[in-house]
Write an enzyme that holds these catalytic residues in place. Structure first.
Site, PDB file in Angstrom:
ATOM      1  N   HIS A 294      -5.471  71.307  44.603  1.00  0.00           N
ATOM      2  CA  HIS A 294      -6.782  70.546  44.003  1.00  0.00           C
ATOM      3  C   HIS A 294      -7.652  70.722  45.107  1.00  0.00           C
ATOM      4  O   HIS A 294      -8.821  69.754  44.872  1.00  0.00           O
ATOM      5  CB  HIS A 294      -6.396  69.101  43.287  1.00  0.00           C
ATOM      6  CG  HIS A 294      -5.197  69.243  42.540  1.00  0.00           C
ATOM      7  ND1 HIS A 294      -4.070  68.689  42.934  1.00  0.00           N
ATOM      8  CD2 HIS A 294      -5.228  69.340  41.000  1.00  0.00           C
ATOM      9  CE1 HIS A 294      -3.419  68.879  41.736  1.00  0.00           C
ATOM     10  NE2 HIS A 294      -3.834  69.151  40.755  1.00  0.00           N
ATOM     11  N   GLY A 295      -7.615  71.547  46.048  1.00  0.00           N
ATOM     12  CA  GLY A 295      -8.948  71.701  46.940  1.00  0.00           C
ATOM     13  C   GLY A 295      -9.122  70.726  47.633  1.00  0.00           C
ATOM     14  O   GLY A 295     -10.474  70.259  47.813  1.00  0.00           O
TER      15      GLY A 295
END
Lengths: 55, 230
Positions: free
Chosen positions: B195-196
Protein backbone atom coordinates in the site's frame (compact mmCIF):
# COMPACT_ATOMS: atom_id res chain seq x y z
CA UNK A 1 15.96 -34.12 74.33
CA UNK A 2 14.24 -32.02 76.94
CA UNK A 3 15.94 -28.86 75.71
CA UNK A 4 15.13 -29.61 72.07
CA UNK A 5 11.51 -30.23 72.94
CA UNK A 6 11.15 -27.07 74.97
CA UNK A 7 12.94 -24.79 72.48
CA UNK A 8 11.80 -26.17 69.13
CA UNK A 9 8.95 -28.63 69.27
CA UNK A 10 6.68 -27.16 71.88
CA UNK A 11 5.41 -24.28 69.78
CA UNK A 12 4.06 -24.86 66.30
CA UNK A 13 5.80 -21.76 64.99
CA UNK A 14 9.28 -22.87 66.02
CA UNK A 15 8.46 -26.42 64.99
CA UNK A 16 7.58 -25.30 61.46
CA UNK A 17 10.68 -23.13 61.23
CA UNK A 18 12.83 -26.05 62.40
CA UNK A 19 11.29 -28.32 59.77
CA UNK A 20 11.82 -25.81 56.96
CA UNK A 21 15.37 -25.04 58.02
CA UNK A 22 16.32 -28.68 58.28
CA UNK A 23 14.63 -29.40 54.95
CA UNK A 24 17.10 -26.97 53.38
CA UNK A 25 20.11 -28.81 54.74
CA UNK A 26 18.50 -32.18 54.12
CA UNK A 27 17.97 -31.33 50.48
CA UNK A 28 21.54 -30.18 50.05
CA UNK A 29 22.88 -33.31 51.73
CA UNK A 30 20.69 -35.64 49.67
CA UNK A 31 21.58 -33.92 46.40
CA UNK A 32 25.31 -33.88 47.02
CA UNK A 33 25.34 -37.47 48.21
CA UNK A 34 23.28 -38.83 45.34
CA UNK A 35 25.34 -36.90 42.80
CA UNK A 36 28.55 -38.25 44.29
CA UNK A 37 27.20 -41.79 44.16
CA UNK A 38 26.09 -41.32 40.54
CA UNK A 39 29.48 -39.93 39.55
CA UNK A 40 31.34 -42.76 41.26
CA UNK A 41 29.18 -45.44 39.65
CA UNK A 42 29.48 -43.88 36.19
CA UNK A 43 33.12 -42.89 36.38
CA UNK A 44 34.71 -42.81 32.94
CA UNK A 45 31.41 -42.55 31.06
CA UNK A 46 30.51 -38.96 31.82
CA UNK A 47 31.19 -36.00 29.59
CA UNK A 48 33.36 -34.32 32.18
CA UNK A 49 35.58 -37.42 32.24
CA UNK A 50 36.03 -37.67 28.48
CA UNK A 51 35.94 -33.96 27.74
CA UNK A 52 39.72 -33.72 27.54
CA UNK A 53 39.80 -36.10 24.56
CA UNK A 54 37.67 -33.86 22.36
CA UNK A 55 38.96 -30.41 23.16
CA UNK B 1 -47.55 -48.53 69.13
CA UNK B 2 -44.10 -46.98 69.01
CA UNK B 3 -45.37 -43.98 70.83
CA UNK B 4 -46.65 -46.06 73.71
CA UNK B 5 -43.34 -47.88 74.06
CA UNK B 6 -41.29 -44.69 74.07
CA UNK B 7 -43.62 -43.09 76.58
CA UNK B 8 -43.21 -46.14 78.80
CA UNK B 9 -39.45 -45.86 78.45
CA UNK B 10 -39.46 -42.20 79.39
CA UNK B 11 -41.67 -42.88 82.35
CA UNK B 12 -39.44 -45.73 83.41
CA UNK B 13 -36.40 -43.50 83.12
CA UNK B 14 -38.02 -40.88 85.23
CA UNK B 15 -38.73 -43.47 87.87
CA UNK B 16 -35.12 -44.65 87.89
CA UNK B 17 -33.92 -41.10 88.15
CA UNK B 18 -36.25 -40.37 91.05
CA UNK B 19 -35.26 -43.52 92.89
CA UNK B 20 -31.60 -42.75 92.19
CA UNK B 21 -32.01 -39.36 93.70
CA UNK B 22 -33.74 -40.79 96.70
CA UNK B 23 -31.10 -43.48 97.12
CA UNK B 24 -28.10 -41.20 96.66
CA UNK B 25 -27.74 -40.89 100.40
CA UNK B 26 -26.87 -44.58 100.76
CA UNK B 27 -24.45 -44.59 97.78
CA UNK B 28 -26.38 -46.97 95.55
CA UNK B 29 -25.28 -46.26 91.98
CA UNK B 30 -24.27 -48.46 89.08
CA UNK B 31 -20.50 -48.11 89.65
CA UNK B 32 -20.64 -49.02 93.29
CA UNK B 33 -22.63 -52.15 92.52
CA UNK B 34 -19.92 -53.55 90.22
CA UNK B 35 -18.03 -55.62 92.63
CA UNK B 36 -17.86 -58.92 90.82
CA UNK B 37 -14.61 -58.39 88.85
CA UNK B 38 -12.13 -57.14 91.43
CA UNK B 39 -10.34 -60.47 91.37
CA UNK B 40 -9.22 -59.96 87.73
CA UNK B 41 -5.53 -59.24 87.24
CA UNK B 42 -4.61 -56.08 85.31
CA UNK B 43 -2.72 -57.33 82.22
CA UNK B 44 1.00 -56.58 81.98
CA UNK B 45 1.53 -54.03 79.20
CA UNK B 46 5.18 -53.39 79.98
CA UNK B 47 6.30 -54.94 76.70
CA UNK B 48 4.47 -52.12 74.90
CA UNK B 49 5.50 -49.28 77.16
CA UNK B 50 8.46 -47.02 76.79
CA UNK B 51 11.37 -47.66 79.09
CA UNK B 52 11.19 -44.19 80.54
CA UNK B 53 7.74 -44.75 82.07
CA UNK B 54 8.52 -48.13 83.66
CA UNK B 55 10.52 -46.54 86.41
CA UNK B 56 7.88 -45.24 88.78
CA UNK B 57 10.22 -42.64 90.25
CA UNK B 58 11.03 -41.02 86.91
CA UNK B 59 7.62 -41.48 85.37
CA UNK B 60 6.43 -37.94 85.91
CA UNK B 61 9.57 -36.27 84.62
CA UNK B 62 9.91 -37.93 81.24
CA UNK B 63 6.96 -36.36 79.46
CA UNK B 64 9.19 -33.99 77.45
CA UNK B 65 11.55 -36.76 76.44
CA UNK B 66 8.71 -38.88 75.20
CA UNK B 67 7.06 -36.02 73.36
CA UNK B 68 10.39 -34.96 71.87
CA UNK B 69 10.82 -38.43 70.41
CA UNK B 70 7.32 -38.42 68.90
CA UNK B 71 7.71 -34.93 67.50
CA UNK B 72 11.13 -35.80 66.14
CA UNK B 73 9.67 -38.67 64.14
CA UNK B 74 6.83 -36.53 62.80
CA UNK B 75 9.28 -33.72 62.05
CA UNK B 76 11.60 -36.04 60.13
CA UNK B 77 8.63 -37.13 58.06
CA UNK B 78 7.72 -33.50 57.44
CA UNK B 79 11.27 -32.72 56.30
CA UNK B 80 11.14 -35.59 53.81
CA UNK B 81 7.70 -34.48 52.72
CA UNK B 82 8.85 -30.91 52.19
CA UNK B 83 11.77 -32.14 50.08
CA UNK B 84 9.50 -34.31 47.96
CA UNK B 85 6.91 -31.53 47.60
CA UNK B 86 9.54 -29.07 46.48
CA UNK B 87 10.78 -31.49 43.85
CA UNK B 88 7.24 -32.08 42.61
CA UNK B 89 6.37 -28.37 42.43
CA UNK B 90 9.68 -27.65 40.69
CA UNK B 91 8.94 -30.28 38.08
CA UNK B 92 5.48 -28.96 37.33
CA UNK B 93 6.53 -25.33 37.17
CA UNK B 94 9.58 -26.25 35.10
CA UNK B 95 7.30 -27.90 32.55
CA UNK B 96 5.69 -24.52 31.91
CA UNK B 97 8.94 -22.83 30.90
CA UNK B 98 10.17 -22.78 27.33
CA UNK B 99 12.06 -25.86 26.20
CA UNK B 100 15.73 -25.69 25.21
CA UNK B 101 14.72 -26.08 21.56
CA UNK B 102 12.50 -23.00 21.73
CA UNK B 103 15.13 -21.00 23.61
CA UNK B 104 17.74 -21.90 21.00
CA UNK B 105 15.48 -20.60 18.22
CA UNK B 106 14.60 -17.45 20.14
CA UNK B 107 17.97 -15.80 19.55
CA UNK B 108 19.90 -15.13 16.40
CA UNK B 109 23.59 -14.44 16.22
CA UNK B 110 24.85 -12.37 13.32
CA UNK B 111 28.43 -11.76 12.22
CA UNK B 112 28.47 -8.13 11.22
CA UNK B 113 31.64 -8.38 9.12
CA UNK B 114 29.60 -10.14 6.40
CA UNK B 115 27.37 -7.10 5.83
CA UNK B 116 28.99 -4.38 3.72
CA UNK B 117 28.25 -0.74 4.32
CA UNK B 118 25.09 0.58 2.72
CA UNK B 119 23.52 -2.89 2.48
CA UNK B 120 20.41 -4.20 4.17
CA UNK B 121 20.34 -7.94 4.84
CA UNK B 122 17.29 -10.02 5.74
CA UNK B 123 17.32 -12.86 8.25
CA UNK B 124 14.54 -15.07 9.53
CA UNK B 125 14.00 -14.65 13.23
CA UNK B 126 11.08 -16.12 15.21
CA UNK B 127 9.29 -16.68 11.96
CA UNK B 128 9.55 -13.06 10.87
CA UNK B 129 11.95 -11.26 8.56
CA UNK B 130 14.64 -9.30 10.34
CA UNK B 131 16.38 -6.42 8.60
CA UNK B 132 19.95 -5.58 9.52
CA UNK B 133 21.12 -2.43 7.84
CA UNK B 134 24.71 -1.25 7.77
CA UNK B 135 24.18 2.47 7.46
CA UNK B 136 26.60 4.86 5.82
CA UNK B 137 27.72 7.93 7.71
CA UNK B 138 25.68 10.08 5.32
CA UNK B 139 22.51 8.14 6.24
CA UNK B 140 23.27 8.47 9.94
CA UNK B 141 23.69 12.23 9.58
CA UNK B 142 20.44 12.56 7.65
CA UNK B 143 18.42 10.53 10.14
CA UNK B 144 19.86 12.36 13.10
CA UNK B 145 18.91 15.69 11.54
CA UNK B 146 15.21 14.81 11.17
CA UNK B 147 13.00 16.89 13.48
CA UNK B 148 10.64 14.61 15.42
CA UNK B 149 7.82 17.11 15.01
CA UNK B 150 7.60 16.17 11.33
CA UNK B 151 7.14 12.48 12.14
CA UNK B 152 3.92 10.53 12.45
CA UNK B 153 5.41 8.30 15.18
CA UNK B 154 7.95 10.62 16.81
CA UNK B 155 11.14 8.81 17.75
CA UNK B 156 14.67 10.11 17.48
CA UNK B 157 17.27 8.04 15.68
CA UNK B 158 19.21 7.53 18.94
CA UNK B 159 16.15 5.91 20.52
CA UNK B 160 16.01 3.33 17.76
CA UNK B 161 19.63 2.24 17.42
CA UNK B 162 22.33 1.15 19.85
CA UNK B 163 25.26 1.59 17.49
CA UNK B 164 24.44 4.21 14.85
CA UNK B 165 25.97 2.15 12.01
CA UNK B 166 23.59 -0.74 12.61
CA UNK B 167 19.83 -0.52 12.26
CA UNK B 168 17.96 -3.62 13.45
CA UNK B 169 14.24 -3.73 12.65
CA UNK B 170 11.60 -6.38 12.13
CA UNK B 171 10.66 -6.40 8.46
CA UNK B 172 6.92 -6.37 8.89
CA UNK B 173 5.04 -3.31 7.69
CA UNK B 174 3.02 -1.84 10.55
CA UNK B 175 0.10 -1.25 8.21
CA UNK B 176 -1.06 -4.73 7.20
CA UNK B 177 2.03 -6.85 7.69
CA UNK B 178 3.65 -7.03 4.27
CA UNK B 179 7.41 -7.28 4.00
CA UNK B 180 8.90 -3.95 2.87
CA UNK B 181 11.60 -3.71 0.21
CA UNK B 182 14.99 -2.46 1.32
CA UNK B 183 16.74 0.57 -0.21
CA UNK B 184 13.59 1.76 -1.91
CA UNK B 185 11.01 4.50 -1.52
CA UNK B 186 11.24 8.28 -1.35
CA UNK B 187 13.46 8.29 1.77
CA UNK B 188 15.82 5.55 0.64
CA UNK B 189 15.03 3.28 3.56
CA UNK B 190 12.25 0.77 3.14
CA UNK B 191 9.22 0.76 0.91
CA UNK B 192 6.18 -1.41 1.34
CA UNK B 193 4.84 -2.49 -2.07
CA UNK B 194 1.39 -3.44 -0.81
CA UNK B 195 0.00 0.00 0.00
CA UNK B 196 2.97 2.29 -0.54
CA UNK B 197 4.33 3.05 2.91
CA UNK B 198 7.69 4.78 2.87
CA UNK B 199 10.16 4.27 5.72
CA UNK B 200 13.41 6.15 6.15
CA UNK B 201 16.85 4.67 6.88
CA UNK B 202 15.92 4.56 10.56
CA UNK B 203 12.80 2.47 9.86
CA UNK B 204 10.46 5.36 10.69
CA UNK B 205 7.21 5.81 8.83
CA UNK B 206 7.36 8.93 6.62
CA UNK B 207 4.60 8.52 4.05
CA UNK B 208 1.74 6.14 3.32
CA UNK B 209 -0.90 4.38 5.41
CA UNK B 210 1.30 2.70 8.08
CA UNK B 211 0.67 4.17 11.57
CA UNK B 212 3.88 3.20 13.34
CA UNK B 213 7.61 2.90 12.82
CA UNK B 214 9.12 -0.50 12.06
CA UNK B 215 9.55 -2.41 15.30
CA UNK B 216 13.02 -2.54 16.82
CA UNK B 217 13.60 -5.87 18.63
CA UNK B 218 15.78 -6.06 21.73
CA UNK B 219 19.32 -6.60 20.55
CA UNK B 220 22.85 -6.24 21.85
CA UNK B 221 26.42 -6.12 20.67
CA UNK B 222 28.33 -8.41 23.06
CA UNK B 223 31.62 -7.73 21.26
CA UNK B 224 32.96 -6.07 18.13
CA UNK B 225 31.53 -7.65 14.99
CA UNK B 226 28.80 -9.69 16.70
CA UNK B 227 25.11 -8.92 17.04
CA UNK B 228 22.61 -10.91 19.05
CA UNK B 229 18.93 -10.29 18.49
CA UNK B 230 16.49 -11.68 21.03
Amino acid sequence: MKVIYNTLFKRTSTYAVAIIASAFFFERAIDVTSNTIFDTVNKGKLWKDIKAKYE
Amino acid sequence: MMNVVSRAYVRGGAQVLSTGLKASGVAVNSMANRQAHTDLQVPDFSAYRRDSVKDSRRRNETAEERKAFSYLLVGAGAVGGAYAAKGLVNTFIGSMSASAEVLAMAKIEIKLADIPEGKSVTFKWRGKPLFIRHRTSAEIETERGVATSTLRDPETDDQRVIKPEWLVVIGVCTHLGCVPIANAGDWGGYYCPCHGSHYDASGRIRKGPAPLNLEVPTHEFPNEGLLIVG
